[in-house]
Design an enzyme around this catalytic site. Structure first.
Site, mmCIF file in Angstrom:
data_model
loop_
_atom_site.group_PDB
_atom_site.id
_atom_site.type_symbol
_atom_site.label_atom_id
_atom_site.label_comp_id
_atom_site.label_asym_id
_atom_site.label_seq_id
_atom_site.Cartn_x
_atom_site.Cartn_y
_atom_site.Cartn_z
ATOM 1 C CG ASN A 146 -0.312 -0.353 2.518
ATOM 2 O OD1 ASN A 146 0.741 -0.061 2.652
ATOM 3 N ND2 ASN A 146 -1.172 -0.569 3.434
ATOM 4 N NE ARG A 284 2.421 2.561 11.861
ATOM 5 C CZ ARG A 284 1.834 2.235 10.735
ATOM 6 N NH1 ARG A 284 1.332 3.243 9.838
ATOM 7 N NH2 ARG A 284 1.938 1.064 10.108
ATOM 8 C CD GLN A 313 -3.815 4.407 14.161
ATOM 9 O OE1 GLN A 313 -3.411 5.176 13.443
ATOM 10 N NE2 GLN A 313 -3.884 3.146 13.467
ATOM 11 C CG HIS A 332 -4.194 4.014 10.084
ATOM 12 N ND1 HIS A 332 -3.187 3.493 10.663
ATOM 13 C CD2 HIS A 332 -3.527 4.100 8.710
ATOM 14 C CE1 HIS A 332 -2.045 3.336 9.888
ATOM 15 N NE2 HIS A 332 -2.457 3.748 8.666
HETATM 16 P P1 NDP Z 1 10.436 1.949 3.123
HETATM 17 O O1 NDP Z 1 10.777 0.663 3.931
HETATM 18 O O2 NDP Z 1 10.464 1.604 1.812
HETATM 19 O O3 NDP Z 1 10.762 3.027 3.664
HETATM 20 C C1 NDP Z 1 11.086 3.572 4.855
HETATM 21 C C2 NDP Z 1 12.356 4.564 4.844
HETATM 22 O O4 NDP Z 1 12.334 5.379 6.299
HETATM 23 C C3 NDP Z 1 13.698 3.839 4.355
HETATM 24 O O5 NDP Z 1 13.966 4.785 3.388
HETATM 25 C C4 NDP Z 1 14.362 4.284 5.757
HETATM 26 O O6 NDP Z 1 15.793 4.486 5.450
HETATM 27 C C5 NDP Z 1 13.795 5.308 6.393
HETATM 28 N N1 NDP Z 1 13.962 5.299 7.673
HETATM 29 C C6 NDP Z 1 14.184 4.646 8.542
HETATM 30 N N2 NDP Z 1 14.439 5.153 9.723
HETATM 31 C C7 NDP Z 1 14.911 6.411 9.511
HETATM 32 C C8 NDP Z 1 15.284 7.571 10.295
HETATM 33 N N3 NDP Z 1 15.642 7.324 11.616
HETATM 34 N N4 NDP Z 1 15.596 8.784 9.794
HETATM 35 C C9 NDP Z 1 15.197 8.863 8.361
HETATM 36 N N5 NDP Z 1 14.804 7.915 7.562
HETATM 37 C C10 NDP Z 1 14.664 6.632 8.341
HETATM 38 O O7 NDP Z 1 8.807 1.714 3.821
HETATM 39 P P2 NDP Z 1 7.693 2.381 3.221
HETATM 40 O O8 NDP Z 1 7.962 3.852 2.472
HETATM 41 O O9 NDP Z 1 6.782 1.671 2.467
HETATM 42 O O10 NDP Z 1 6.654 2.854 4.349
HETATM 43 C C11 NDP Z 1 7.207 3.720 5.489
HETATM 44 C C12 NDP Z 1 6.186 3.688 6.649
HETATM 45 O O11 NDP Z 1 5.031 4.323 6.305
HETATM 46 C C13 NDP Z 1 5.997 2.366 7.230
HETATM 47 O O12 NDP Z 1 6.978 1.941 8.021
HETATM 48 C C14 NDP Z 1 4.641 2.588 8.061
HETATM 49 O O13 NDP Z 1 5.088 3.176 9.245
HETATM 50 C C15 NDP Z 1 4.065 3.900 7.186
HETATM 51 N N6 NDP Z 1 2.976 3.580 6.146
HETATM 52 C C16 NDP Z 1 1.626 4.107 6.561
HETATM 53 C C17 NDP Z 1 0.558 3.547 5.841
HETATM 54 C C18 NDP Z 1 -0.888 4.369 6.192
HETATM 55 O O14 NDP Z 1 -1.742 3.639 6.038
HETATM 56 N N7 NDP Z 1 -1.019 5.452 6.792
HETATM 57 C C19 NDP Z 1 0.541 2.362 4.811
HETATM 58 C C20 NDP Z 1 2.055 1.935 4.801
HETATM 59 C C21 NDP Z 1 3.001 2.524 5.549
HETATM 60 P P3 NDP Z 1 16.814 3.436 5.244
HETATM 61 O O15 NDP Z 1 16.122 2.104 4.871
HETATM 62 O O16 NDP Z 1 17.781 4.179 4.204
HETATM 63 O O17 NDP Z 1 17.533 3.294 6.750
#
Ligand code: NDP
Length: 398
Positions: A146, A284, A313, A332
C-alpha cells in the site's frame, strides 16, 4: 494450527451489496520492479471489503480446508478483550495497522505457541519488536502493498491543506458563498519547497508525484538515494532533519516508527521548522508529539497538520488532534483503500502458504526472523519497542 486475525469492524449498515467500481485496474509490478503478491490462489473478489471482520481477508476457506482454526475478532484492547484471550494458544496472529492489535511484551510472553506475527499492511510498530526478538516470534509485513496508496493520500493532503479545501468544501456544503472566507488561507503549491523525512517506497513516490507541480524537492534519510534519482528529480539531500525542515514549506513524514523516530517532531524540532509550514504525517502518530502539534497549530508555527495516523488507534474520543485548529486528519485509511486491501490480502495468503509449506518467505517481507531484525526490518528499523502507552486505545468508545 490456530490463526488469530484481528480486523476492523464491519460497516455500520452491514456489508455493501455493491461497489462503485466493477473492477480494479490490473497491476503486475510495483514501481521498482518487485512483483505483486503471488499466492497460489485467492478466494476473494478484488475490490470488495476484505479488511473488516466479515471480509476475513478472504482467508477462511483456504485455512479451514487445510485443517486450521481461524478466529477473527475486532475486540482487541484490554486484558478482557477477545484477542487478548485468544492469543494465549494461537500459533499465528494477523493484524492490520489501521486497527492494530498491540502485541506488547506481556501478550507475547503469554502466547507460548506464537511463531509468526503477520502485519496485513506495512509498519509493524504495533508489535513490541524487541519482545518478538527475545521470544523468537517472527514478524513479517506485506512490503509495498500500500505504499503507492499512501503516497496518493499524501498528495491529496498537501493540496487540500495548502489550498484550504476542507474550509471551502464546508462553506459549499453549508449553503454559503463568502469567497473571502474561503480564500483567506488558500495558496498555490507551485514554487513551494517540499521535503520528505525518509525517501523509501512511500517518500520517493510522494516526491515523484509532487514534481509536476513545479516544486523544489528535498529529502532526509539514513541512506542516500542513487545520484541518478537525485538528478532526475533535482533533489536536495539534507544531512539532518533540522537542516531540511528549516527550508521547507511542506514536510511529509515517511519513515517507520521505531525508537530512533519516536517523538522526532517534538516542540524543539517543530520550532526549527519554517514559520507557517504544513506538516503531513501518514507514517505513524507517535513520530509527532501530540501536544506539540496542537500547540504549534494554535500559535501559527504550523499552518496546517494532516495525516491518517494517530497514537494509539483507535484514538480516544477526546484526542486533541480531533479538535485542534487547521487540521485535515482522517482515520487511518490511506493504506486500506479497496485497491490496497486486495494486495495485502493476497500478500497475507502468500506468507501463510510459505509458512505452512516451509518455503522461505520473501526477504522483502521480513522484519524479525530467528530473534534478529531481518530483511526489510534490518534495513529500516532499529532494535527496541514503540508500543508503550497503547493501552490508552481502550478509552475509545464506539
Ligand atoms: P520503506 O521501508 O520503503 O521506507 C522507509 C524509509 O524510512 C527507508 O528509506 C528508511 O531508510 C527510512 N528511515 C528509517 N529510519 C529512519 C530515520 N531514523 N531517519 C530517516 N529515515 C529513516 O517503507 P514505506 O515507504 O513503504 O513505508 C514507510 C512507513 O510508512 C511504514 O513503516 C509505515 O509506518 C508507514 N505506512 C503507513 C501507511 C498508512 O496507511 N498510513 C501504510 C503503509 C506504510 P533506510 O532504509 O535508508 O535506513
Amino acid at each position: 494450527m490456530k490463526i488469530l486475525c484481528v480486523l476492523y469492524d464491519d460497516p455500520k449498515d452491514g456489508m455493501p451489496k455493491n461497489y462503485p467500481l466493477s473492477e480494479l485496474p490490473e497491476l503486475k509490478k510495483y514501481p521498482d520492479g518487485m512483483t505483486l503478491p503471488t499466492p497460489k490462489a485467492i478466494d476473494f473478489t478484488p475490490g470488495e471489503l476484505l479488511g473488516c471482520v466479515s471480509g476475513e481477508l478472504g482467508l477462511r476457506k483456504f485455512l479451514e480446508e487445510r485443517g486450521h482454526t481461524l478466529v477473527i475478532t475486532s475486540d482487541k484492547d484490554g486484558d478482557n478483550s477477545v484477542a487478548a484471550k485468544e492469543i494465549v494458544d494461537a500459533d499465528v496472529v494477523i493484524s492490520q495497522p489501521f486497527w492494530p492489535f498491540y502485541l506488547t511484551r506481556e501478550l507475547i510472553e503469554k502466547a507460548r505457541n506464537l511463531k509468526l506475527a503477520i502485519t496485513a499492511g506495512i509498519g509493524s510498530d504495533h508489535v513490541d519488536l524487541q519482545a518478538a526478538m527475545d521470544n523468537k516470534v517472527d514478524v513479517v509485513e506485506v512490503t509495498y502493498c500500500n505504499s503507492i496508496s499512501v503516497s496518493e493520500h499524501i498528495v491529496m493532503m498537501i493540496l487540500s491543506m495548502v489550498r484550504d479545501y476542507h474550509n471551502q468544501h464546508a462553506i459549499a456544503k453549508s449553503g454559503g458563498w463568502n469567497i473571502a472566507d474561503a480564500v483567506q488561507r488558500s495558496y498555490d503549491v507551485e514554487g513551494m519547497h517540499i521535503g520528505t523525512v525518509a525517501a523509501g517506497r512511500i517518500g520517493l513516490s510522494a516526491l515523484r508525484k509532487m514534481k509536476p507541480f513545479e516544486t523544489h524537492l528535498h529529502y532526509f534519510d539514513r541512506h542516500r538515494l542513487p545520484e541518478s534519482i537525485e538528478k532526475e528529480l533535482d533533489l536536495t539531500f539534507h544531512e539532518s532533519v533540522e537542516s531540511m525542515v528549516a527550508v521547507c514549506d511542506v514536510v511529509t513524514i515517511n519513515c517507520p516508527l521505531h525508537p530512533e523516530t519516536e517523538n522526532m517532531f517534538d516542540k524543539e524540532l517543530i520550532g526549527k521548522m519554517k514559520k507557517g509550514a504544513y506538516l503531513i504525517n501518514t507514517a505513524r502518530g507517535k513520530i509527532c508529539n501530540r501536544e506539540a502539534i496542537a500547540d504549534a497549530l494554535k500559535s501559527g508555527q504550523l499552518s496546517g497538520y494532516a495525516g491518517d495516523v494517530w497514537f494509539p488507534q483507535p484514538a480516544p474520543n477526546d484526542h486533541v488532534w480531533r479538535t485542534m485548529p487547521n487540521h485535515g486528519m482522517t482515520p487511518h485509511t490511506s493504506g486500506t483503500s479497496l485497491s490496497a486491501q486486495a494486495r495485502y490480502a493476497a500478500g497475507t495468503r502468500e506468507i501463510l502458504e510459505c509458512f505452512f509449506d516451509d518455503v522461505p518467505i520473501r526477504a522483502q517481507y521480513l522484519i524479525v526472523q530467528n530473534g534478529e531484525l531481518a530483511g526489510a526490518g534490518a534495513h529500516s528499523y532499529s532494535k527496541g519497542t514503540a508500543t508503550s502507552g497503547s493501552e490508552e486505545a481502550e478509552r475509545y468508545k464506539k
